[in-house]
Design an enzyme around this catalytic site. Structure first.
Site, PDB file in Angstrom:
ATOM      1  N   LEU A   1     -15.800   1.689 -20.809  1.00 39.11           N
ATOM      2  CA  LEU A   1     -14.930   1.484 -21.961  1.00 39.11           C
ATOM      3  C   LEU A   1     -15.348   0.264 -22.773  1.00 39.11           C
ATOM      4  O   LEU A   1     -15.346   0.264 -23.994  1.00 39.11           O
ATOM      5  CB  LEU A   1     -13.480   1.323 -21.464  1.00 39.11           C
ATOM      6  CG  LEU A   1     -12.362   1.354 -22.495  1.00 39.11           C
ATOM      7  CD1 LEU A   1     -12.375   2.659 -23.284  1.00 39.11           C
ATOM      8  CD2 LEU A   1     -11.018   1.185 -21.798  1.00 39.11           C
ATOM      9  N   GLU A   2     -15.700  -0.786 -22.056  1.00 37.20           N
ATOM     10  CA  GLU A   2     -16.046  -2.043 -22.720  1.00 37.20           C
ATOM     11  C   GLU A   2     -17.395  -2.535 -22.210  1.00 37.20           C
ATOM     12  O   GLU A   2     -17.900  -2.046 -21.211  1.00 37.20           O
ATOM     13  CB  GLU A   2     -15.006  -3.124 -22.374  1.00 37.20           C
ATOM     14  CG  GLU A   2     -13.608  -2.778 -22.823  1.00 37.20           C
ATOM     15  CD  GLU A   2     -12.549  -3.590 -22.090  1.00 37.20           C
ATOM     16  OE1 GLU A   2     -12.861  -4.191 -21.035  1.00 37.20           O
ATOM     17  OE2 GLU A   2     -11.418  -3.615 -22.582  1.00 37.20           O
TER      18      GLU A   2
ATOM     19  N   ILE B   1      -9.973   3.928  -4.157  1.00 38.31           N
ATOM     20  CA  ILE B   1      -9.406   4.333  -2.867  1.00 38.31           C
ATOM     21  C   ILE B   1      -8.479   5.538  -3.029  1.00 38.31           C
ATOM     22  O   ILE B   1      -7.922   6.020  -2.055  1.00 38.31           O
ATOM     23  CB  ILE B   1      -8.673   3.152  -2.170  1.00 38.31           C
ATOM     24  CG1 ILE B   1      -7.557   2.584  -3.042  1.00 38.31           C
ATOM     25  CG2 ILE B   1      -9.672   2.050  -1.831  1.00 38.31           C
ATOM     26  CD1 ILE B   1      -6.741   1.477  -2.350  1.00 38.31           C
TER      27      ILE B   1
ATOM     28  N   GLN C   1     -15.754   3.233  -5.766  1.00 41.55           N
ATOM     29  CA  GLN C   1     -15.063   2.023  -5.320  1.00 41.55           C
ATOM     30  C   GLN C   1     -13.560   2.289  -5.235  1.00 41.55           C
ATOM     31  O   GLN C   1     -12.814   1.447  -4.753  1.00 41.55           O
ATOM     32  CB  GLN C   1     -15.297   0.880  -6.324  1.00 41.55           C
ATOM     33  CG  GLN C   1     -16.734   0.443  -6.428  1.00 41.55           C
ATOM     34  CD  GLN C   1     -16.909  -0.576  -7.544  1.00 41.55           C
ATOM     35  OE1 GLN C   1     -17.020  -0.237  -8.727  1.00 41.55           O
ATOM     36  NE2 GLN C   1     -16.923  -1.834  -7.182  1.00 41.55           N
TER      37      GLN C   1
ATOM     38  N   ALA D   1     -13.935   7.326 -20.211  1.00 42.59           N
ATOM     39  CA  ALA D   1     -14.650   8.157 -19.239  1.00 42.59           C
ATOM     40  C   ALA D   1     -14.360   9.637 -19.487  1.00 42.59           C
ATOM     41  O   ALA D   1     -15.243  10.486 -19.377  1.00 42.59           O
ATOM     42  CB  ALA D   1     -14.247   7.763 -17.818  1.00 42.59           C
TER      43      ALA D   1
ATOM     44  N   HIS E   1     -14.945   1.594  -0.478  1.00 40.80           N
ATOM     45  CA  HIS E   1     -13.839   0.670  -0.229  1.00 40.80           C
ATOM     46  C   HIS E   1     -12.686   1.320   0.530  1.00 40.80           C
ATOM     47  O   HIS E   1     -11.575   0.793   0.546  1.00 40.80           O
ATOM     48  CB  HIS E   1     -13.331   0.074  -1.550  1.00 40.80           C
ATOM     49  CG  HIS E   1     -14.311  -0.877  -2.177  1.00 40.80           C
ATOM     50  ND1 HIS E   1     -14.258  -1.245  -3.501  1.00 40.80           N
ATOM     51  CD2 HIS E   1     -15.388  -1.522  -1.671  1.00 40.80           C
ATOM     52  CE1 HIS E   1     -15.258  -2.083  -3.773  1.00 40.80           C
ATOM     53  NE2 HIS E   1     -15.960  -2.261  -2.672  1.00 40.80           N
TER      54      HIS E   1
ATOM     55  N   THR F   1     -16.992   0.799 -14.170  1.00 42.69           N
ATOM     56  CA  THR F   1     -17.035  -0.340 -13.239  1.00 42.69           C
ATOM     57  C   THR F   1     -17.137  -1.652 -14.024  1.00 42.69           C
ATOM     58  O   THR F   1     -17.761  -1.701 -15.078  1.00 42.69           O
ATOM     59  CB  THR F   1     -18.233  -0.245 -12.276  1.00 42.69           C
ATOM     60  OG1 THR F   1     -19.439  -0.365 -13.024  1.00 42.69           O
ATOM     61  CG2 THR F   1     -18.235   1.073 -11.528  1.00 42.69           C
TER      62      THR F   1
ATOM     63  N   TYR G   1       0.825  -1.220   0.000  1.00 43.67           N
ATOM     64  CA  TYR G   1       0.000   0.000   0.000  1.00 43.67           C
ATOM     65  C   TYR G   1       0.856   1.266   0.000  1.00 43.67           C
ATOM     66  O   TYR G   1       0.439   2.289  -0.543  1.00 43.67           O
ATOM     67  CB  TYR G   1      -1.010  -0.014   1.159  1.00 43.67           C
ATOM     68  CG  TYR G   1      -2.155  -0.932   0.854  1.00 43.67           C
ATOM     69  CD1 TYR G   1      -3.192  -0.529   0.010  1.00 43.67           C
ATOM     70  CD2 TYR G   1      -2.175  -2.234   1.332  1.00 43.67           C
ATOM     71  CE1 TYR G   1      -4.227  -1.390  -0.322  1.00 43.67           C
ATOM     72  CE2 TYR G   1      -3.201  -3.113   1.010  1.00 43.67           C
ATOM     73  CZ  TYR G   1      -4.221  -2.683   0.182  1.00 43.67           C
ATOM     74  OH  TYR G   1      -5.232  -3.543  -0.170  1.00 43.67           O
TER      75      TYR G   1
ATOM     76  N   CYS H   1       0.229   5.343  16.454  1.00 44.81           N
ATOM     77  CA  CYS H   1      -1.089   5.976  16.348  1.00 44.81           C
ATOM     78  C   CYS H   1      -1.019   7.370  16.967  1.00 44.81           C
ATOM     79  O   CYS H   1      -0.637   7.515  18.122  1.00 44.81           O
ATOM     80  CB  CYS H   1      -2.143   5.137  17.061  1.00 44.81           C
ATOM     81  SG  CYS H   1      -3.746   5.978  17.143  1.00 44.81           S
TER      82      CYS H   1
HETATM   83 ZN    ZN Z   1      -4.962   4.378  18.257  1.00 46.24          ZN
END
Ligand code: ZN
Length: 233
Positions: free
Chosen positions: A199-200, A89, A87, A216, A105, A173, A52, A132
């Site tokens: 697109l498709e 992120i 959807q 798009a 999501h 989508t 990520y 944190c």
């Molecule tokens: Zn925390």
């Protein structure tokens, strides 16, 4: 006019965000279940963090395209009540000018604490050493994204909005990721008109009242101008 919009990977792909899966079924060389599931994270948290971290860097390098900009314009149009559900992120809708976006999501640029539940902005790399900022815990931060086996955000709100909408539109989508792939059926059952811009041909194409093919970046601005021109007539 109440419109519920769902956007997917196709709209981000045109900004250069790599799509979810390659033709080899791998996601940048990883099996999806290794990098996008709670089990994968429990098994190897640093691998998931690294994965990520790479995606976060990539998203910070790309820019919104004309489709993102057009949807922000639509939201500002008088007489249009828009719910924008994505959807994706990434934050390309926000950078394109959309103020209210429901990220079903999750969001790559946020992190969540497994100990205290805090959701905080995150533009830097995460690791097991991340602390944190709220509870000061260590080795407790995870990407604020919905993984396989986890429940997407906002489903009740989305379902209520679809059932009272005049129009449901899906943009870029695949029609393969549930529960988002069911939204068109929810809309049909509620008697809501449905439009697909893709697109498709997608797995859901046959379920929509109308389906348009193309990029798009071309289709969305043209459709938005149509809505603005015909609204109130
Ligand atoms: Zn925390």
């Amino acid at each position: 006019m109440k419109i519920v919009l769902l956007t997917g990977a196709g709209i981000s792909a045109e900004s250069g965000v790599q799509t979810f899966r390659g033709s080899d079924g791998l996601w940048e060389g990883h099996r999806v279940e290794d990098v996008a599931s709670p089990e994968g994270f429990a098994r190897d948290p640093q691998l998931v963090h690294n994965f990520y971290n790479g995606r976060r860097k990539q998203v910070l390098e790309v820019s919104p395209n004309p489709a993102h900009l057009a949807l922000a314009k639509l939201a500002r149009t008088r007489g249009v009540e828009l719910m924008l559900v994505t959807q994706n992120i990434d934050d390309l809708h926000e950078r394109g000018g959309s103020e209210e976006v429901l990220h079903m999501h999750g969001e790559l640029l946020k992190a969540r604490c497994n100990d205290c539940g805090a959701v905080v902005p995150c533009r830097e790399d995460l690791s097991r050493a991340s602390i944190c900022p709220i509870c000061r815990g260590i080795d407790c931060m995870r990407p604020h994204v919905v993984w396989f086996g986890e429940i997407p955000f906002g489903l009740d709100e989305i379902s209520a909005a679809i059932s009272s909408a005049d129009l449901f539109v899906a943009i870029g989508t695949s029609g393969r990721v549930y529960p988002a792939a069911s939204f068109v059926s929810w809309a049909r059952r509620a008697g809501v008109r449905t439009l697909e811009l893709n697109l498709e041909v997608s797995d859901a194409t046959g379920v929509f009242h109308e389906s348009r093919r193309g990029r798009a970046g071309d289709l969305v601005p043209a459709w938005v101008e149509e809505v603005i021109a015909t609204k109130g007539h």
